[in-house]
Design a protein around this motif. Structure first.
Motif, short mmCIF file in Angstrom:
data_model
loop_
_atom_site.label_atom_id
_atom_site.label_comp_id
_atom_site.label_asym_id
_atom_site.label_seq_id
_atom_site.Cartn_x
_atom_site.Cartn_y
_atom_site.Cartn_z
N VAL A 48 0.85 -1.45 0.24
CA VAL A 48 0.10 0.02 -0.36
C VAL A 48 0.61 0.96 0.16
O VAL A 48 0.91 2.34 -0.86
N VAL A 49 2.23 1.02 0.62
CA VAL A 49 2.35 2.88 0.70
C VAL A 49 3.80 2.21 -0.13
O VAL A 49 3.49 3.73 -0.92
N ALA A 50 3.65 2.08 -1.58
CA ALA A 50 4.32 2.07 -2.69
C ALA A 50 4.06 1.93 -3.94
O ALA A 50 3.98 3.03 -4.75
N GLY A 51 1.81 2.43 -3.60
CA GLY A 51 1.77 2.65 -4.02
C GLY A 51 1.35 4.45 -3.91
O GLY A 51 0.80 4.83 -4.91
N SER A 52 2.02 4.63 -2.44
CA SER A 52 1.98 5.93 -2.97
C SER A 52 3.39 7.25 -2.58
O SER A 52 4.32 6.90 -1.71
N PRO A 53 4.46 6.91 -3.54
CA PRO A 53 5.75 6.56 -4.08
C PRO A 53 6.11 7.92 -2.58
O PRO A 53 6.76 8.48 -2.47
N TRP A 54 4.96 9.55 -3.12
CA TRP A 54 5.24 10.41 -2.36
C TRP A 54 5.55 10.50 -0.89
O TRP A 54 6.16 11.47 0.07
N LEU A 55 5.31 9.47 0.19
CA LEU A 55 5.45 9.34 1.04
C LEU A 55 6.55 8.93 1.63
O LEU A 55 7.27 8.79 2.82
N GLN A 56 7.77 8.78 0.65
CA GLN A 56 9.03 8.25 1.13
C GLN A 56 10.15 9.89 0.63
O GLN A 56 9.59 10.08 -0.26
N PRO A 57 10.55 10.09 1.24
CA PRO A 57 11.10 9.51 2.67
C PRO A 57 10.59 9.87 3.81
O PRO A 57 11.39 9.48 4.63
N ASP A 58 9.93 10.76 3.58
CA ASP A 58 9.72 11.30 4.33
C ASP A 58 8.64 11.33 5.80
O ASP A 58 9.28 10.35 7.08
N PHE A 59 7.43 9.75 5.49
CA PHE A 59 6.59 9.55 6.14
C PHE A 59 7.12 8.37 6.21
O PHE A 59 6.44 7.70 6.97
N ALA A 60 7.50 7.21 5.12
CA ALA A 60 8.43 5.75 5.54
C ALA A 60 9.33 5.94 5.04
O ALA A 60 9.92 6.62 3.64
N GLY A 61 10.45 5.07 5.26
CA GLY A 61 11.71 4.79 5.60
C GLY A 61 11.77 3.39 3.99
O GLY A 61 10.69 3.64 3.13
N ALA A 62 13.05 3.43 3.88
CA ALA A 62 13.00 2.56 1.98
C ALA A 62 12.59 0.98 2.45
O ALA A 62 12.31 -0.04 1.06
N ASP A 63 12.47 0.62 3.16
CA ASP A 63 11.43 -0.90 4.03
C ASP A 63 10.03 -0.13 3.87
O ASP A 63 9.12 -1.05 3.83
N ARG A 64 9.31 0.47 3.01
CA ARG A 64 8.01 1.46 3.22
C ARG A 64 7.34 0.98 4.50
O ARG A 64 6.02 0.39 4.43
N ILE A 65 7.91 0.83 5.88
CA ILE A 65 7.48 1.06 7.27
C ILE A 65 7.53 2.34 7.28
O ILE A 65 7.87 3.05 7.37
N LEU A 66 6.15 2.21 8.17
CA LEU A 66 5.81 4.16 8.10
C LEU A 66 6.43 4.23 9.04
O LEU A 66 7.36 4.21 10.45
N ARG A 67 6.72 5.67 9.42
CA ARG A 67 7.74 6.23 10.33
C ARG A 67 6.08 7.08 10.74
O ARG A 67 5.80 7.98 10.75
#
Length: 306
Positions: A48-67
């Motif tokens: 799901v996170v991968a579907g919104s690449p704008w979340l990275q890098p501020d709001f999710a890490g390279a592993d697509r885990i939420l911050r």
């Protein structure tokens, strides 16, 4: 989840935003551990996170885990000094290992920002969850005493009445014993009634009902001159919920109501100049809600450092 006990940090500047004449400061408590995201928002999978690449890098890490983060907001408005929520707190027994017996430098950060505890006039408790009431009190000579002795602590009557009637487990009962009941016993707790149109508690500072996560939760709307902002509380835990508003928090009391509240709020904020300040958003913490396909994304607005 592993403990996030920390040691005092050196002086650092405070992230600050100006909303007209209202000055908003983000007071950091602790970055939450990576396990928090999958536990709190289980629908926010890496796919799901991968579907919104704008979340990275501020709001999710390279592993697509939420911050996610725990912080509070300190406001100066109309001659008043207002604190919105009080975080997890230090030295408290908590069932969540990431919150248990913390040793952060939160109070030092608050002091560095120019808000010594005795100068706070109002503490807004957006809702009565453990990670929003912890610094209500501090340990003194073996007792829990109000951290902000000259403040009025505001909670909604709806929120209070719900928990007063709830069959709480021991962990939540302990939280009320050490962080909520002492401020009531010291005569500092004010219960307020918030109608559908909100309740103005100071010039330009309005409590807005956002039920679902808890029955009496409020967000905080700021308005000064031609500028507006909204502090989310937990109606939006993370920017992924802009992209996917149907992602529910594991601890929402009424998930359907929480989603309806979130969708109504996002629709009202989309493509306006209202600054969204996330109560658990990691830095940059604030941004503008922009339409993105059939839902939304957050356009970050960096803070100035003061």
């Amino acid at each position: 989840m592993t403990s996030q006990n920390t040691v005092p940090a050196p002086h650092r500047q405070t992230p600050t935003w100006d909303v007209g004449d209202i000055v908003v400061r983000r007071i950091e408590e602790v970055e939450l551990p990576p396990q928090t995201g999958p536990w709190l928002l289980p629908g926010a999978t890496p796919d799901v996170v991968a579907g919104s690449p704008w979340l990275q890098p501020d709001f999710a890490g390279a592993d697509r885990i939420l911050r996610l983060a725990s912080h509070t907001f300190a406001l100066e408005a109309d001659g008043l000094r207002i604190l919105v929520d009080t975080g997890i707190g230090n030295g408290k027994n908590r069932a969540n290992p990431a919150w248990n017996q913390l040793r952060t430098d939160y109070l030092a950060r608050l002091e560095q920002a120019g808000f010594s505890p005795e100068t706070i006039d109002i503490v807004v408790l957006t809702h009565l969850h453990t990670d929003h009431v912890g610094w209500n009190t501090r340990s003194h000579e073996g007792a829990w005493v109000p951290t902000f002795p000259n403040a009025r602590y505001l909670a909604t009557r709806t929120e209070w009445d719900y928990w007063a009637a709830a069959d709480m487990d021991e962990a939540r009962t302990q939280m009320f014993r050490d962080s909520v009941h002492p401020i009531d016993e010291h005569g500092l707790l004010d219960l307020v009634d918030v109608g559908a149109d909100g309740l103005e508690i100071a010039s330009g500072i309005t409590l807005v009902p956002t039920p679902g996560h808890t029955p009496g939760q409020v967000a905080v709307r700021l308005s000064s001159r031609d500028s507006t902002a909204l502090i989310t509380a937990d109606c939006i835990h993370h920017p992924v919920q802009l992209a996917e508003p149907d992602i529910h928090s594991h601890v929402d009391i009424d998930p359907a109501q929480a989603e309806a509240t979130r969708r109504e709020l996002l629709a009202a904020l989309a493509d306006t100049g209202t600054l969204l300040l996330g109560s658990h958003f990691p830095p940059p913490t604030a941004g503008l809600v922009r339409t993105h396909g059939t839902n939304y994304r957050l356009h970050p607005v960096p803070a100035r450092l003061a």
